[in-house]
Design a protein around this motif. Structure first.
Motif, PDB file in Angstrom:
ATOM      1  N   ASP A  52      -8.183  -1.430  42.531  1.00  0.00           N
ATOM      2  CA  ASP A  52      -6.847  -0.055  41.901  1.00  0.00           C
ATOM      3  C   ASP A  52      -5.741  -0.240  43.117  1.00  0.00           C
ATOM      4  OD1 ASP A  52      -8.177  -0.165  39.186  1.00  0.00           O
ATOM      5  OD2 ASP A  52      -9.465   1.903  40.234  1.00  0.00           O
ATOM      6  N   THR A  53      -5.531  -1.076  44.277  1.00  0.00           N
ATOM      7  CA  THR A  53      -4.691  -0.457  45.275  1.00  0.00           C
ATOM      8  C   THR A  53      -3.441  -0.818  44.051  1.00  0.00           C
ATOM      9  OG1 THR A  53      -6.476  -1.287  46.802  1.00  0.00           O
ATOM     10  CG2 THR A  53      -4.052  -1.627  47.150  1.00  0.00           C
ATOM     11  N   GLY A  54      -3.082  -1.530  43.811  1.00  0.00           N
ATOM     12  CA  GLY A  54      -1.620  -2.313  42.988  1.00  0.00           C
ATOM     13  C   GLY A  54      -1.139  -0.682  42.921  1.00  0.00           C
ATOM     14  N   MET A  55      -2.311  -0.587  41.816  1.00  0.00           N
ATOM     15  CA  MET A  55      -1.865   0.551  40.366  1.00  0.00           C
ATOM     16  C   MET A  55      -1.798   2.662  41.667  1.00  0.00           C
ATOM     17  SD  MET A  55      -3.915   3.015  38.141  1.00  0.00           S
ATOM     18  CE  MET A  55      -5.122   3.954  39.945  1.00  0.00           C
ATOM     19  N   TYR A  56      -2.041   2.666  42.985  1.00  0.00           N
ATOM     20  CA  TYR A  56      -1.806   3.571  43.473  1.00  0.00           C
ATOM     21  C   TYR A  56      -0.516   3.520  44.518  1.00  0.00           C
ATOM     22  CZ  TYR A  56      -5.774   5.826  42.120  1.00  0.00           C
ATOM     23  OH  TYR A  56      -7.148   6.359  41.557  1.00  0.00           O
ATOM     24  N   LYS A  57      -0.303   2.174  44.577  1.00  0.00           N
ATOM     25  CA  LYS A  57       1.572   1.103  45.519  1.00  0.00           C
ATOM     26  C   LYS A  57       2.276   2.262  44.280  1.00  0.00           C
ATOM     27  CE  LYS A  57       0.131  -2.291  48.937  1.00  0.00           C
ATOM     28  NZ  LYS A  57       0.292  -3.340  48.622  1.00  0.00           N
ATOM     29  N   HIS A  58       2.183   1.484  43.042  1.00  0.00           N
ATOM     30  CA  HIS A  58       2.580   1.443  42.219  1.00  0.00           C
ATOM     31  C   HIS A  58       3.493   3.283  42.200  1.00  0.00           C
ATOM     32  CE1 HIS A  58       5.239   0.922  38.295  1.00  0.00           C
ATOM     33  NE2 HIS A  58       4.295   1.616  37.869  1.00  0.00           N
ATOM     34  N   LEU A  59       2.226   4.454  42.291  1.00  0.00           N
ATOM     35  CA  LEU A  59       2.635   6.048  41.634  1.00  0.00           C
ATOM     36  C   LEU A  59       2.793   5.911  42.719  1.00  0.00           C
ATOM     37  CD1 LEU A  59       1.088   8.528  40.476  1.00  0.00           C
ATOM     38  CD2 LEU A  59      -0.843   7.775  42.172  1.00  0.00           C
ATOM     39  N   TYR A  60       2.065   5.829  43.920  1.00  0.00           N
ATOM     40  CA  TYR A  60       3.433   6.376  44.735  1.00  0.00           C
ATOM     41  C   TYR A  60       5.633   5.745  44.721  1.00  0.00           C
ATOM     42  CZ  TYR A  60       3.805   7.266  49.888  1.00  0.00           C
ATOM     43  OH  TYR A  60       4.089   8.108  51.378  1.00  0.00           O
ATOM     44  N   GLY A  61       5.548   4.824  44.052  1.00  0.00           N
ATOM     45  CA  GLY A  61       6.611   4.675  43.947  1.00  0.00           C
ATOM     46  C   GLY A  61       7.491   5.662  42.917  1.00  0.00           C
ATOM     47  N   MET A  62       6.801   5.563  41.556  1.00  0.00           N
ATOM     48  CA  MET A  62       6.523   6.635  40.612  1.00  0.00           C
ATOM     49  C   MET A  62       7.263   8.085  41.648  1.00  0.00           C
ATOM     50  SD  MET A  62       4.162   4.529  37.730  1.00  0.00           S
ATOM     51  CE  MET A  62       4.184   6.595  36.812  1.00  0.00           C
ATOM     52  N   LEU A  63       5.927   8.652  42.189  1.00  0.00           N
ATOM     53  CA  LEU A  63       6.022   9.589  42.967  1.00  0.00           C
ATOM     54  C   LEU A  63       7.496   9.744  43.495  1.00  0.00           C
ATOM     55  CD1 LEU A  63       4.352  12.822  42.848  1.00  0.00           C
ATOM     56  CD2 LEU A  63       3.595  11.469  45.223  1.00  0.00           C
ATOM     57  N   GLN A  64       8.081   9.100  44.000  1.00  0.00           N
ATOM     58  CA  GLN A  64       9.149   9.080  44.409  1.00  0.00           C
ATOM     59  C   GLN A  64      10.566   9.025  44.019  1.00  0.00           C
ATOM     60  OE1 GLN A  64       9.570   6.664  48.046  1.00  0.00           O
ATOM     61  NE2 GLN A  64       6.869   6.737  48.212  1.00  0.00           N
ATOM     62  N   GLN A  65      10.273   8.025  42.839  1.00  0.00           N
ATOM     63  CA  GLN A  65      11.303   8.088  41.511  1.00  0.00           C
ATOM     64  C   GLN A  65      11.260   9.479  40.621  1.00  0.00           C
ATOM     65  OE1 GLN A  65      10.281   4.623  39.672  1.00  0.00           O
ATOM     66  NE2 GLN A  65      11.077   3.730  41.928  1.00  0.00           N
ATOM     67  N   GLY A  66       9.907   9.834  40.436  1.00  0.00           N
ATOM     68  CA  GLY A  66       9.826  11.763  40.266  1.00  0.00           C
ATOM     69  C   GLY A  66       9.311  11.304  38.506  1.00  0.00           C
ATOM     70  N   THR A  67       8.434  10.157  38.230  1.00  0.00           N
ATOM     71  CA  THR A  67       8.401   9.535  37.149  1.00  0.00           C
ATOM     72  C   THR A  67       7.067   9.601  36.686  1.00  0.00           C
ATOM     73  OG1 THR A  67       8.423   7.307  37.769  1.00  0.00           O
ATOM     74  CG2 THR A  67      10.474   8.220  36.904  1.00  0.00           C
ATOM     75  N   VAL A  68       6.177  10.319  37.790  1.00  0.00           N
ATOM     76  CA  VAL A  68       5.103  10.743  37.203  1.00  0.00           C
ATOM     77  C   VAL A  68       5.030  11.894  36.451  1.00  0.00           C
ATOM     78  CG1 VAL A  68       2.694  11.001  38.803  1.00  0.00           C
ATOM     79  CG2 VAL A  68       4.406  10.152  39.442  1.00  0.00           C
ATOM     80  N   PRO A  69       3.859  11.139  35.160  1.00  0.00           N
ATOM     81  CA  PRO A  69       3.296  12.142  34.067  1.00  0.00           C
ATOM     82  C   PRO A  69       2.535  13.585  34.292  1.00  0.00           C
ATOM     83  CG  PRO A  69       3.253  10.082  33.536  1.00  0.00           C
ATOM     84  CD  PRO A  69       3.556   9.866  35.017  1.00  0.00           C
ATOM     85  N   GLU A  70       3.241  14.909  33.743  1.00  0.00           N
ATOM     86  CA  GLU A  70       2.631  15.616  34.290  1.00  0.00           C
ATOM     87  C   GLU A  70       1.141  16.260  33.883  1.00  0.00           C
ATOM     88  OE1 GLU A  70       3.184  20.453  32.940  1.00  0.00           O
ATOM     89  OE2 GLU A  70       4.644  19.040  32.558  1.00  0.00           O
ATOM     90  N   ASP A  71       0.133  16.122  34.744  1.00  0.00           N
ATOM     91  CA  ASP A  71      -0.850  16.676  34.938  1.00  0.00           C
ATOM     92  C   ASP A  71      -1.715  15.179  34.826  1.00  0.00           C
ATOM     93  OD1 ASP A  71      -0.995  19.462  34.709  1.00  0.00           O
ATOM     94  OD2 ASP A  71      -0.671  19.517  32.605  1.00  0.00           O
ATOM     95  N   SER A  72      -1.168  13.940  35.330  1.00  0.00           N
ATOM     96  CA  SER A  72      -1.705  12.551  35.232  1.00  0.00           C
ATOM     97  C   SER A  72      -2.937  12.890  36.333  1.00  0.00           C
ATOM     98  CB  SER A  72      -0.819  11.603  34.918  1.00  0.00           C
ATOM     99  OG  SER A  72       0.514  11.503  36.030  1.00  0.00           O
TER     100      SER A  72
END
Length: 347
Positions: A52-72
């Motif tokens: 899941d390393t790639g998925m968490y790297k993607h999440l890190y990028g989404m977080l900086q863009q403010g696109t992480v779904p609420e309560d995900s």
């Protein structure tokens, strides 16, 4: 795999050296232990993939863009990533920091409760646990932090144990399972329940499909409901058999084990839970993820069992058999089953 083999050999040699040059409190030499920590931190922190390393790297990028779904994701983990993002936007920075924390705490734990330190390190890699925590970053982080509460578990300081566990559950909710575990593992007479445990294991394995069905239904409506859609088969039976070995050996060596390892009851009971989880995971591999919280105690227990063997010739035979058997298990898991390839960002 060359990096993994190199890590296995180098840390085993350093662990052996650390044990041979123990300090006054009988723990392995600190200098060697720090070098071992650094090796694991570098190998883990400089990886470019695995699970899941790639998925968490993607999440890190989404977080900086403010696109992480609420309560995900749990708020504690998001807060942790926010703090890291304020320092560096590079997702590899997150991998490095989580590796430092996770690997540091895991090796600290093994050193603190060590007997044959080199065997613990060998198992850490050969059992697949090192690979596992590189796969599931968030749960691996929570599991390593939960090792900090082991002393509260041993000394039966429930309030401190509860507070720490609740805080860690804000990183991964599954950590809450360790609260009822507190009441289960504080049992000094586990050996009297050995036969019952074996019966439970048979039931778990035999009715694993039914247990899996209702267990996954409980996830519906939660952030983990995606797991209820998984139907990718169970884990290898070999994993369950490997998890059974320390339990059987602990039972056979129960009297000698207690003499050299007074806290063995808790470690045995946690290892029994790990064995039951592996039995259940034969129906669906997703349950094997709960072993994140219990497998480290098996890494401590088995070397103590070997150390408790009084006959030196038998001890030596089992020591070397242990190395060969675990290396064989590692080869089957890493090479034959997973065809695992370690790639570094430096490659």
């Amino acid at each position: 795999m060359e990096i993994i083999y190199g890590t296995l050999v180098s840390t085993f040699i350093l662990g052996l050296g650390a044990r041979k040059f123990k300090i006054e409190d009988k723990r392995p030499l600190l200098l060697f232990s720090v070098i071992i920590m650094l090796i694991f931190m570098l190998v883990s922190g400089l990886r470019s993939g695995i699970g899941d390393t790639g998925m968490y790297k993607h999440l890190y990028g989404m977080l900086q863009q403010g696109t992480v779904p609420e309560d995900s994701y749990e708020p504690g983990f998001i807060f942790f990533l926010d703090c890291l993002a304020n320092i560096s936007k590079n997702p590899q920075f997150m991998i490095i920091v989580t590796s430092i924390i996770t690997q540091g705490l895991n090796i600290w734990f093994l050193r603190k409760y060590s007997s044959y330190f080199e065997l613990e390190l060998f198992m850490y890699i050969a059992s697949g646990y090192f690979l596992t925590i590189m796969n599931g970053i968030r749960q691996g982080l929570a599991a390593s932090l939960l090792l900090l509460v082991t002393n509260f578990l041993i000394k039966r300081k429930f309030f401190s144990y509860l507070i720490m566990t609740l805080l860690i559950s804000t990183i991964h909710t599954s950590a809450l399972v360790m609260i009822p575990v507190y009441f289960i593992v504080n049992n000094d007479n586990w050996s009297k329940n050995f036969a019952k445990t074996m019966i439970v294991l048979v039931i778990v394995v035999g009715f694993g499909g039914v247990i899996m069905k209702y267990g996954l239904e409980l996830l519906e409506g939660t952030r983990y409901e995606v797991y209820s859609e998984f139907n990718e088969g169970g884990s290898n039976i070999l994993r369950t058999l490997v998890a059974m070995v320390p339990i059987v050996m602990a039972y056979l060596q129960r009297e000698n084990l207690k003499k050299i390892f007074p806290q063995c009851d808790i470690f045995v009971n946690l290892s029994i839970i790990n064995m039951l989880i592996m039995g259940l995971s034969m129906s669906n591999w997703i349950f094997a993820r709960m072993s994140y919280y219990f497998a480290p105690y098996t890494l401590v227990l088995l070397p103590y069992i070997i150390k408790s063997i009084e006959d030196k010739s038998h001890k030596r035979l089992i020591y070397y058999t242990f190395l060969v058997a675990y290396f064989g298990f590692m080869y089957v898991e890493y090479v034959v089953t997973l065809n695992m390839k370690y790639i570094s960002i430096l490659s």
